[in-house]
Design a protein around this motif. Structure first.
Motif: not given
Length: 77
Positions: A54-76
């Protein structure tokens, strides 16, 4: 400029999204090995496997996905 950290509530959700499936898979995968062991020992073995994944693989992956989603122009915001 690095992306801002998600809120504590979003980090809690991301952590849960990482941990829950790993625990479920770990219980199924490790059950042949740990079924006869005391609960504390089986929990120890499960966490020794799940936490690093979780710490070394899954959470970093999910945090990067969250950052990509948050940077989208249509993100709330």
């Amino acid at each position: 400029m690095p992306a801002a950290m998600p809120s504590i509530h979003r980090r809690a959700l991301i952590t849960w999204l990482a941990i829950f499936p790993l625990v479920c898979l770990g219980q199924v995968g490790l059950s042949p090995v740990v079924d006869e062991l005391p609960l504390v020992v089986s929990a120890l073995i499960l966490t020794v496997v799940v936490v690093p994944v979780a710490v070394y693989v899954v959470v970093p992956f999910l945090l990067k996905a969250n950052a990509r989603i948050s940077r989208r122009p249509d993100a709330r915001r």
